[in-house]
Design an enzyme around this catalytic site. Structure first.
Site, PDB file in Angstrom:
ATOM      1  N   ASP A  13       6.871  11.852   5.422  1.00  0.00           N
ATOM      2  CA  ASP A  13       5.463  11.490   5.185  1.00  0.00           C
ATOM      3  C   ASP A  13       5.111  11.893   3.759  1.00  0.00           C
ATOM      4  OD1 ASP A  13       2.433  11.872   7.161  1.00  0.00           O
ATOM      5  OD2 ASP A  13       2.636  11.443   5.032  1.00  0.00           O
ATOM      6  N   ASP A 107       3.116   5.073   4.259  1.00  0.00           N
ATOM      7  CA  ASP A 107       3.720   6.258   3.641  1.00  0.00           C
ATOM      8  C   ASP A 107       4.527   7.126   4.588  1.00  0.00           C
ATOM      9  OD1 ASP A 107       1.699   7.703   5.008  1.00  0.00           O
ATOM     10  OD2 ASP A 107       1.646   9.175   3.395  1.00  0.00           O
ATOM     11  N   GLU A 108       4.847   6.630   5.768  1.00  0.00           N
ATOM     12  CA  GLU A 108       5.645   7.472   6.656  1.00  0.00           C
ATOM     13  C   GLU A 108       6.587   6.638   7.504  1.00  0.00           C
ATOM     14  OE1 GLU A 108       3.489   9.319   9.961  1.00  0.00           O
ATOM     15  OE2 GLU A 108       1.718   8.252   9.293  1.00  0.00           O
TER      16      GLU A 108
END
Ligand code: TTP
Ligand code: MG
Length: 407
Positions: A13, A107-108
Protein backbone atom coordinates in the site's frame (compact mmCIF):
# COMPACT_ATOMS: atom_id res chain seq x y z
CA UNK A 1 12.15 -17.90 13.66
CA UNK A 2 11.30 -20.58 11.14
CA UNK A 3 7.61 -21.11 10.82
CA UNK A 4 5.63 -23.17 8.38
CA UNK A 5 4.19 -20.92 5.72
CA UNK A 6 1.27 -22.57 3.94
CA UNK A 7 1.10 -19.50 1.70
CA UNK A 8 3.10 -16.30 1.45
CA UNK A 9 0.87 -13.35 0.69
CA UNK A 10 2.08 -9.78 0.56
CA UNK A 11 -0.01 -6.64 0.60
CA UNK A 12 1.56 -3.41 -0.60
CA UNK A 13 0.00 0.00 0.00
CA UNK A 14 1.61 3.22 -1.15
CA UNK A 15 2.21 5.85 1.52
CA UNK A 16 0.08 9.00 1.23
CA UNK A 17 -0.26 8.09 -2.42
CA UNK A 18 -1.56 11.25 -4.13
CA UNK A 19 0.40 13.53 -1.82
CA UNK A 20 3.64 11.62 -2.29
CA UNK A 21 3.29 11.89 -6.06
CA UNK A 22 2.78 15.63 -5.77
CA UNK A 23 5.86 15.88 -3.59
CA UNK A 24 7.81 13.75 -6.03
CA UNK A 25 6.84 15.89 -8.99
CA UNK A 26 7.30 19.21 -7.20
CA UNK A 27 10.41 18.98 -5.01
CA UNK A 28 9.55 22.26 -3.25
CA UNK A 29 6.64 20.39 -1.63
CA UNK A 30 8.89 17.77 -0.07
CA UNK A 31 9.04 17.85 3.68
CA UNK A 32 6.01 20.14 3.83
CA UNK A 33 2.43 19.44 4.84
CA UNK A 34 0.42 18.86 1.66
CA UNK A 35 -3.31 18.36 1.26
CA UNK A 36 -4.51 16.95 -2.03
CA UNK A 37 -8.02 18.10 -2.80
CA UNK A 38 -10.03 20.91 -4.31
CA UNK A 39 -8.97 24.44 -3.47
CA UNK A 40 -12.59 25.15 -2.65
CA UNK A 41 -13.38 24.91 1.04
CA UNK A 42 -16.52 22.91 0.31
CA UNK A 43 -14.74 19.78 -0.94
CA UNK A 44 -12.99 17.10 1.07
CA UNK A 45 -9.36 16.19 1.48
CA UNK A 46 -8.43 13.19 -0.69
CA UNK A 47 -5.24 12.59 1.23
CA UNK A 48 -2.71 14.37 3.41
CA UNK A 49 1.06 14.02 3.36
CA UNK A 50 2.67 12.52 6.43
CA UNK A 51 3.92 15.98 7.40
CA UNK A 52 0.29 17.10 7.67
CA UNK A 53 -1.06 14.11 9.54
CA UNK A 54 0.16 15.06 13.03
CA UNK A 55 -2.24 18.02 12.77
CA UNK A 56 -5.10 15.55 12.72
CA UNK A 57 -6.00 15.93 9.05
CA UNK A 58 -6.64 13.07 6.67
CA UNK A 59 -8.71 11.57 3.88
CA UNK A 60 -12.39 12.52 3.66
CA UNK A 61 -12.11 15.46 6.04
CA UNK A 62 -13.84 18.65 4.84
CA UNK A 63 -11.23 20.95 3.36
CA UNK A 64 -12.39 23.86 5.52
CA UNK A 65 -11.73 21.95 8.71
CA UNK A 66 -8.41 20.58 7.45
CA UNK A 67 -7.19 24.08 6.63
CA UNK A 68 -8.18 25.29 10.05
CA UNK A 69 -6.27 22.46 11.69
CA UNK A 70 -3.24 22.89 9.46
CA UNK A 71 -3.18 26.40 8.00
CA UNK A 72 0.39 26.09 6.76
CA UNK A 73 -0.50 23.15 4.49
CA UNK A 74 -0.13 23.56 0.74
CA UNK A 75 -3.33 22.56 -1.05
CA UNK A 76 -2.77 20.81 -4.36
CA UNK A 77 -5.60 19.95 -6.74
CA UNK A 78 -5.65 16.29 -7.77
CA UNK A 79 -4.22 15.05 -11.09
CA UNK A 80 -5.87 11.69 -11.56
CA UNK A 81 -4.19 10.89 -14.87
CA UNK A 82 -0.84 11.14 -13.20
CA UNK A 83 -1.93 8.96 -10.29
CA UNK A 84 -3.08 6.32 -12.76
CA UNK A 85 0.33 6.37 -14.41
CA UNK A 86 2.08 5.77 -11.13
CA UNK A 87 -0.44 3.09 -10.27
CA UNK A 88 0.47 1.31 -13.51
CA UNK A 89 4.16 1.55 -12.57
CA UNK A 90 3.36 0.02 -9.20
CA UNK A 91 1.31 -2.84 -10.64
CA UNK A 92 3.93 -3.59 -13.28
CA UNK A 93 6.64 -3.74 -10.64
CA UNK A 94 4.55 -6.22 -8.66
CA UNK A 95 3.86 -8.28 -11.78
CA UNK A 96 7.59 -8.91 -12.02
CA UNK A 97 7.34 -10.95 -8.83
CA UNK A 98 4.27 -13.06 -9.37
CA UNK A 99 1.64 -13.88 -11.94
CA UNK A 100 -0.89 -13.48 -9.16
CA UNK A 101 -1.27 -9.79 -8.40
CA UNK A 102 -4.65 -8.52 -7.31
CA UNK A 103 -5.04 -4.74 -7.27
CA UNK A 104 -7.46 -3.48 -4.63
CA UNK A 105 -7.30 0.16 -5.61
CA UNK A 106 -4.93 2.47 -7.43
CA UNK A 107 -2.32 2.27 -4.72
CA UNK A 108 -2.60 -1.18 -3.19
CA UNK A 109 -2.46 -4.79 -4.25
CA UNK A 110 -2.04 -8.32 -3.01
CA UNK A 111 0.79 -10.40 -4.37
CA UNK A 112 0.79 -14.16 -3.93
CA UNK A 113 4.41 -15.14 -3.37
CA UNK A 114 3.70 -18.74 -2.32
CA UNK A 115 6.44 -21.05 -3.46
CA UNK A 116 8.81 -18.20 -4.28
CA UNK A 117 11.06 -18.52 -1.25
CA UNK A 118 13.72 -20.37 -3.18
CA UNK A 119 13.83 -17.40 -5.54
CA UNK A 120 13.29 -14.37 -3.33
CA UNK A 121 14.22 -15.63 0.11
CA UNK A 122 12.19 -15.71 3.29
CA UNK A 123 9.10 -13.63 3.95
CA UNK A 124 11.08 -10.65 5.20
CA UNK A 125 13.38 -10.50 2.22
CA UNK A 126 10.41 -10.92 -0.10
CA UNK A 127 8.85 -7.87 1.54
CA UNK A 128 12.09 -5.93 1.31
CA UNK A 129 12.48 -6.77 -2.37
CA UNK A 130 8.92 -5.72 -3.12
CA UNK A 131 9.53 -2.40 -1.40
CA UNK A 132 12.78 -1.83 -3.27
CA UNK A 133 11.18 -2.69 -6.60
CA UNK A 134 8.29 -0.32 -5.96
CA UNK A 135 10.67 2.45 -5.03
CA UNK A 136 12.65 1.85 -8.18
CA UNK A 137 9.63 1.62 -10.48
CA UNK A 138 7.95 4.76 -9.15
CA UNK A 139 10.98 7.01 -9.08
CA UNK A 140 11.48 6.84 -5.34
CA UNK A 141 8.03 6.55 -3.78
CA UNK A 142 7.58 4.39 -0.73
CA UNK A 143 5.06 1.69 0.02
CA UNK A 144 4.30 -0.12 3.22
CA UNK A 145 4.21 -3.86 2.93
CA UNK A 146 2.67 -6.58 5.06
CA UNK A 147 3.53 -10.24 4.61
CA UNK A 148 1.64 -13.13 6.15
CA UNK A 149 -0.10 -16.34 5.17
CA UNK A 150 -3.50 -14.81 4.41
CA UNK A 151 -4.87 -11.77 2.62
CA UNK A 152 -6.51 -10.45 5.73
CA UNK A 153 -3.43 -10.49 7.94
CA UNK A 154 -1.21 -9.16 5.14
CA UNK A 155 -3.62 -6.26 4.72
CA UNK A 156 -3.71 -5.42 8.41
CA UNK A 157 0.08 -5.80 8.58
CA UNK A 158 0.78 -3.35 5.76
CA UNK A 159 -0.93 -0.57 7.68
CA UNK A 160 0.84 -1.42 10.94
CA UNK A 161 4.09 0.49 10.42
CA UNK A 162 3.21 3.21 7.93
CA UNK A 163 4.93 4.99 6.27
CA UNK A 164 7.69 2.95 4.61
CA UNK A 165 6.94 -0.01 6.85
CA UNK A 166 7.56 -3.69 6.52
CA UNK A 167 5.64 -5.99 8.84
CA UNK A 168 5.94 -9.75 8.68
CA UNK A 169 3.51 -11.87 10.65
CA UNK A 170 4.45 -15.57 10.64
CA UNK A 171 1.44 -17.93 10.63
CA UNK A 172 2.03 -19.16 14.17
CA UNK A 173 2.06 -15.63 15.54
CA UNK A 174 -1.09 -14.40 13.83
CA UNK A 175 -3.51 -14.67 16.76
CA UNK A 176 -1.14 -13.04 19.20
CA UNK A 177 -0.20 -10.32 16.76
CA UNK A 178 -3.78 -9.41 15.83
CA UNK A 179 -5.11 -9.46 19.38
CA UNK A 180 -3.97 -6.02 20.61
CA UNK A 181 -4.86 -4.19 17.38
CA UNK A 182 -7.76 -1.76 17.67
CA UNK A 183 -11.00 -2.77 15.96
CA UNK A 184 -10.51 0.14 13.57
CA UNK A 185 -7.97 -2.16 11.90
CA UNK A 186 -10.61 -4.83 11.33
CA UNK A 187 -10.57 -4.69 7.55
CA UNK A 188 -14.06 -4.71 6.08
CA UNK A 189 -15.73 -3.30 9.16
CA UNK A 190 -17.12 0.09 8.24
CA UNK A 191 -17.86 2.88 10.71
CA UNK A 192 -21.30 1.45 11.56
CA UNK A 193 -19.98 -2.01 12.31
CA UNK A 194 -17.16 -0.55 14.33
CA UNK A 195 -19.58 1.53 16.34
CA UNK A 196 -21.66 -1.60 16.93
CA UNK A 197 -18.61 -3.57 18.06
CA UNK A 198 -17.59 -0.75 20.36
CA UNK A 199 -21.07 -0.67 21.90
CA UNK A 200 -20.70 -4.38 22.58
CA UNK A 201 -17.61 -3.55 24.60
CA UNK A 202 -15.01 -4.65 22.05
CA UNK A 203 -11.93 -2.48 21.76
CA UNK A 204 -9.44 -4.80 20.08
CA UNK A 205 -9.40 -7.48 17.43
CA UNK A 206 -8.55 -9.93 20.19
CA UNK A 207 -11.82 -9.03 21.93
CA UNK A 208 -13.70 -10.02 18.79
CA UNK A 209 -11.66 -13.19 18.41
CA UNK A 210 -12.51 -14.24 21.93
CA UNK A 211 -16.22 -13.43 21.66
CA UNK A 212 -19.00 -15.97 21.38
CA UNK A 213 -19.73 -16.18 17.64
CA UNK A 214 -23.45 -16.48 18.42
CA UNK A 215 -23.32 -13.10 20.13
CA UNK A 216 -21.61 -11.55 17.10
CA UNK A 217 -24.22 -13.06 14.79
CA UNK A 218 -27.03 -11.75 16.96
CA UNK A 219 -25.59 -8.25 16.82
CA UNK A 220 -24.31 -8.10 13.25
CA UNK A 221 -26.09 -10.84 11.33
CA UNK A 222 -24.25 -13.36 9.21
CA UNK A 223 -21.29 -11.07 8.74
CA UNK A 224 -20.65 -11.48 12.46
CA UNK A 225 -19.29 -15.00 11.93
CA UNK A 226 -17.05 -13.66 9.22
CA UNK A 227 -15.55 -11.02 11.47
CA UNK A 228 -15.07 -13.64 14.13
CA UNK A 229 -13.03 -15.78 11.72
CA UNK A 230 -11.05 -12.81 10.39
CA UNK A 231 -10.22 -11.60 13.87
CA UNK A 232 -8.63 -15.02 14.43
CA UNK A 233 -6.68 -14.64 11.22
CA UNK A 234 -8.74 -17.27 9.42
CA UNK A 235 -9.02 -16.24 5.80
CA UNK A 236 -8.80 -18.71 2.95
CA UNK A 237 -9.47 -16.25 0.15
CA UNK A 238 -7.14 -16.63 -2.80
CA UNK A 239 -5.29 -13.82 -4.47
CA UNK A 240 -7.20 -13.43 -7.72
CA UNK A 241 -5.02 -13.98 -10.75
CA UNK A 242 -4.69 -10.84 -12.79
CA UNK A 243 -6.36 -10.69 -16.15
CA UNK A 244 -4.29 -11.04 -19.26
CA UNK A 245 -2.95 -7.70 -20.33
CA UNK A 246 -3.56 -6.32 -23.80
CA UNK A 247 -0.19 -4.71 -23.82
CA UNK A 248 2.86 -4.79 -21.66
CA UNK A 249 5.28 -1.97 -21.21
CA UNK A 250 8.36 -0.89 -19.34
CA UNK A 251 9.13 2.77 -19.03
CA UNK A 252 11.25 4.81 -16.76
CA UNK A 253 11.46 8.43 -15.85
CA UNK A 254 15.17 9.08 -15.82
CA UNK A 255 17.10 10.76 -13.08
CA UNK A 256 18.37 13.28 -15.61
CA UNK A 257 17.22 14.05 -19.12
CA UNK A 258 19.17 12.40 -21.90
CA UNK A 259 19.67 13.19 -25.58
CA UNK A 260 22.57 11.09 -26.81
CA UNK A 261 21.55 8.26 -29.07
CA UNK A 262 23.69 5.85 -27.08
CA UNK A 263 21.96 6.63 -23.83
CA UNK A 264 18.54 6.40 -25.39
CA UNK A 265 19.43 3.03 -26.87
CA UNK A 266 20.72 1.86 -23.53
CA UNK A 267 17.39 2.76 -21.91
CA UNK A 268 15.52 1.07 -24.74
CA UNK A 269 17.61 -2.02 -24.16
CA UNK A 270 16.71 -2.10 -20.49
CA UNK A 271 13.04 -1.56 -21.22
CA UNK A 272 13.02 -4.22 -23.96
CA UNK A 273 14.68 -6.67 -21.58
CA UNK A 274 12.00 -5.99 -18.98
CA UNK A 275 9.17 -6.36 -21.47
CA UNK A 276 10.67 -9.54 -22.91
CA UNK A 277 11.12 -11.07 -19.51
CA UNK A 278 7.49 -10.44 -18.61
CA UNK A 279 6.25 -11.74 -21.94
CA UNK A 280 8.14 -14.97 -21.41
CA UNK A 281 7.10 -15.30 -17.81
CA UNK A 282 3.47 -14.89 -18.76
CA UNK A 283 3.85 -17.01 -21.90
CA UNK A 284 2.79 -14.22 -24.18
CA UNK A 285 3.89 -13.15 -27.63
CA UNK A 286 3.87 -9.60 -28.94
CA UNK A 287 2.62 -8.62 -32.34
CA UNK A 288 4.03 -5.12 -32.24
CA UNK A 289 6.48 -2.82 -30.51
CA UNK A 290 5.89 0.79 -29.48
CA UNK A 291 8.50 3.25 -28.30
CA UNK A 292 7.50 6.09 -26.02
CA UNK A 293 9.62 9.15 -25.38
CA UNK A 294 8.74 12.08 -23.19
CA UNK A 295 10.55 15.33 -23.82
CA UNK A 296 11.88 17.48 -21.02
CA UNK A 297 8.88 19.72 -21.81
CA UNK A 298 6.61 16.75 -20.99
CA UNK A 299 5.53 16.14 -24.58
CA UNK A 300 4.78 12.45 -25.10
CA UNK A 301 5.81 10.99 -28.45
CA UNK A 302 5.22 7.44 -29.63
CA UNK A 303 6.11 5.45 -32.72
CA UNK A 304 5.13 1.85 -33.32
CA UNK A 305 5.83 -1.01 -35.63
CA UNK A 306 4.03 -4.29 -36.06
CA UNK A 307 6.23 -7.34 -36.32
CA UNK A 308 6.49 -9.78 -39.22
CA UNK A 309 6.28 -12.61 -36.70
CA UNK A 310 5.08 -12.58 -33.11
CA UNK A 311 7.90 -12.62 -30.62
CA UNK A 312 8.88 -12.86 -26.99
CA UNK A 313 12.55 -12.27 -27.66
CA UNK A 314 14.18 -9.30 -25.94
CA UNK A 315 16.57 -9.07 -28.85
CA UNK A 316 13.80 -8.64 -31.40
CA UNK A 317 11.96 -6.18 -29.17
CA UNK A 318 15.11 -4.15 -28.73
CA UNK A 319 16.07 -4.28 -32.40
CA UNK A 320 12.63 -3.06 -33.41
CA UNK A 321 12.60 -0.36 -30.77
CA UNK A 322 16.05 0.90 -31.72
CA UNK A 323 15.06 1.02 -35.39
CA UNK A 324 11.98 3.05 -34.46
CA UNK A 325 14.19 5.81 -33.06
CA UNK A 326 14.79 6.98 -36.62
CA UNK A 327 11.05 7.67 -36.94
CA UNK A 328 11.10 10.40 -34.28
CA UNK A 329 11.69 13.96 -35.45
CA UNK A 330 12.36 15.24 -31.97
CA UNK A 331 15.99 15.03 -30.83
CA UNK A 332 15.43 15.41 -27.12
CA UNK A 333 16.40 15.84 -24.39
CA UNK A 334 14.05 13.18 -23.06
CA UNK A 335 12.99 12.55 -19.50
CA UNK A 336 11.31 9.21 -20.07
CA UNK A 337 12.03 6.27 -22.35
CA UNK A 338 9.69 3.32 -22.68
CA UNK A 339 9.03 0.22 -24.72
CA UNK A 340 5.59 -1.33 -25.05
CA UNK A 341 4.68 -4.69 -26.55
CA UNK A 342 1.15 -4.71 -27.96
CA UNK A 343 -1.16 -7.11 -29.80
CA UNK A 344 -0.40 -9.76 -27.24
CA UNK A 345 -1.47 -13.33 -27.63
CA UNK A 346 -0.87 -16.45 -25.64
CA UNK A 347 2.22 -18.38 -26.68
CA UNK A 348 0.19 -21.58 -26.41
CA UNK A 349 -1.97 -20.38 -29.29
CA UNK A 350 0.92 -19.54 -31.54
CA UNK A 351 2.77 -21.81 -33.91
CA UNK A 352 5.82 -19.63 -34.21
CA UNK A 353 8.14 -21.02 -31.56
CA UNK A 354 9.81 -23.59 -33.76
CA UNK A 355 12.88 -21.66 -34.83
CA UNK A 356 15.45 -23.40 -32.71
CA UNK A 357 18.30 -22.52 -35.02
CA UNK A 358 20.87 -19.81 -35.65
CA UNK A 359 20.61 -16.38 -34.05
CA UNK A 360 17.09 -17.06 -32.85
CA UNK A 361 18.30 -19.91 -30.69
CA UNK A 362 21.24 -17.96 -29.36
CA UNK A 363 19.17 -14.95 -28.35
CA UNK A 364 16.63 -17.31 -26.79
CA UNK A 365 19.36 -18.91 -24.68
CA UNK A 366 20.48 -15.46 -23.61
CA UNK A 367 16.90 -14.55 -22.68
CA UNK A 368 16.59 -17.76 -20.69
CA UNK A 369 19.84 -17.07 -18.83
CA UNK A 370 18.78 -13.51 -17.99
CA UNK A 371 15.34 -14.71 -16.89
CA UNK A 372 16.87 -17.27 -14.57
CA UNK A 373 19.04 -14.61 -12.98
CA UNK A 374 16.13 -12.21 -12.62
CA UNK A 375 14.09 -14.97 -10.99
CA UNK A 376 16.89 -15.77 -8.61
CA UNK A 377 18.02 -12.28 -7.66
CA UNK A 378 15.03 -10.15 -8.48
CA UNK A 379 14.23 -8.00 -11.47
CA UNK A 380 16.86 -5.41 -12.11
CA UNK A 381 19.60 -7.66 -10.79
CA UNK A 382 21.12 -8.27 -14.15
CA UNK A 383 22.48 -5.96 -16.75
CA UNK A 384 23.59 -6.89 -20.16
CA UNK A 385 27.22 -6.30 -21.02
CA UNK A 386 26.27 -3.38 -23.22
CA UNK A 387 24.60 -1.56 -20.32
CA UNK A 388 27.39 -2.13 -17.93
CA UNK A 389 30.21 -0.93 -20.13
CA UNK A 390 28.26 1.87 -21.69
CA UNK A 391 28.33 0.61 -25.25
CA UNK A 392 25.42 0.47 -27.56
CA UNK A 393 24.67 -2.28 -29.96
CA UNK A 394 23.64 -5.84 -29.68
CA UNK A 395 25.62 -8.26 -27.60
CA UNK A 396 25.55 -11.94 -28.26
CA UNK A 397 26.72 -13.11 -24.89
CA UNK A 398 25.94 -12.41 -21.28
CA UNK A 399 28.42 -11.66 -18.57
CA UNK A 400 27.00 -12.56 -15.20
CA UNK A 401 29.64 -10.56 -13.36
CA UNK A 402 27.28 -7.63 -13.39
CA UNK A 403 25.00 -9.17 -10.82
CA UNK A 404 24.01 -7.18 -7.87
CA UNK A 405 21.79 -8.42 -5.18
CA UNK A 406 19.46 -5.60 -4.26
CA UNK A 407 16.53 -6.47 -6.42
P1 TTP B 1 -5.12 5.25 0.94
O1 TTP B 1 -4.15 4.15 0.65
O2 TTP B 1 -6.26 4.93 1.84
O3 TTP B 1 -4.35 6.48 1.60
P2 TTP B 1 -2.92 7.08 1.26
O4 TTP B 1 -2.17 6.23 0.31
O5 TTP B 1 -3.09 8.50 0.87
O6 TTP B 1 -2.22 7.07 2.67
P3 TTP B 1 -1.71 5.81 3.51
O7 TTP B 1 -0.23 6.03 3.67
O8 TTP B 1 -2.43 5.88 4.80
O9 TTP B 1 -2.02 4.59 2.71
O10 TTP B 1 -5.72 5.80 -0.41
C1 TTP B 1 -4.95 5.92 -1.59
C2 TTP B 1 -5.34 7.16 -2.34
O11 TTP B 1 -6.72 7.14 -2.64
C3 TTP B 1 -5.10 8.44 -1.56
O12 TTP B 1 -3.80 8.96 -1.74
C4 TTP B 1 -6.16 9.36 -2.06
C5 TTP B 1 -7.28 8.45 -2.51
N1 TTP B 1 -8.39 8.48 -1.54
C6 TTP B 1 -9.49 9.26 -1.81
O13 TTP B 1 -9.57 9.90 -2.86
N2 TTP B 1 -10.49 9.31 -0.88
C7 TTP B 1 -10.45 8.62 0.30
O14 TTP B 1 -11.37 8.70 1.10
C8 TTP B 1 -9.30 7.81 0.56
C9 TTP B 1 -9.22 7.04 1.85
C10 TTP B 1 -8.30 7.77 -0.37
MG1 MG C 1 -2.04 4.16 0.55
Amino acid sequence: VSAVWPRIIAHADMDAFYASIEQHDAPELRGRPVLVGPRSLRGVVLTASYEARPFGVGSAMPMARARRLCPQAVVVPPRFERYKQVSAQLMRALADFSARVEPLSLDEAFVDMSGSSHIFGDARSIGARLKAAIREATGGLTASVGVSASKYVAKVASSFAKPDGLTVVPPDEVRAWLAPQPISRLWGAGPKTQARLAEMGFATIGDVAGADPARLTAALGRIGVRFHALSRGEDVREVAASRTAKSLSCERTLERDIDSREEIERQLRKAADGVGRRLRKNRLLAGGVRVKLKTSAFRVLTRQQSLPAETQSSEVLYGTAAALLAAFDERGPFRLVGVCAYDLCSAAESTQLDLDVGDGARSRRLDAALDAVARRFGPGAVQRGSDAIGQSGIVGDVNLDFLNDDG
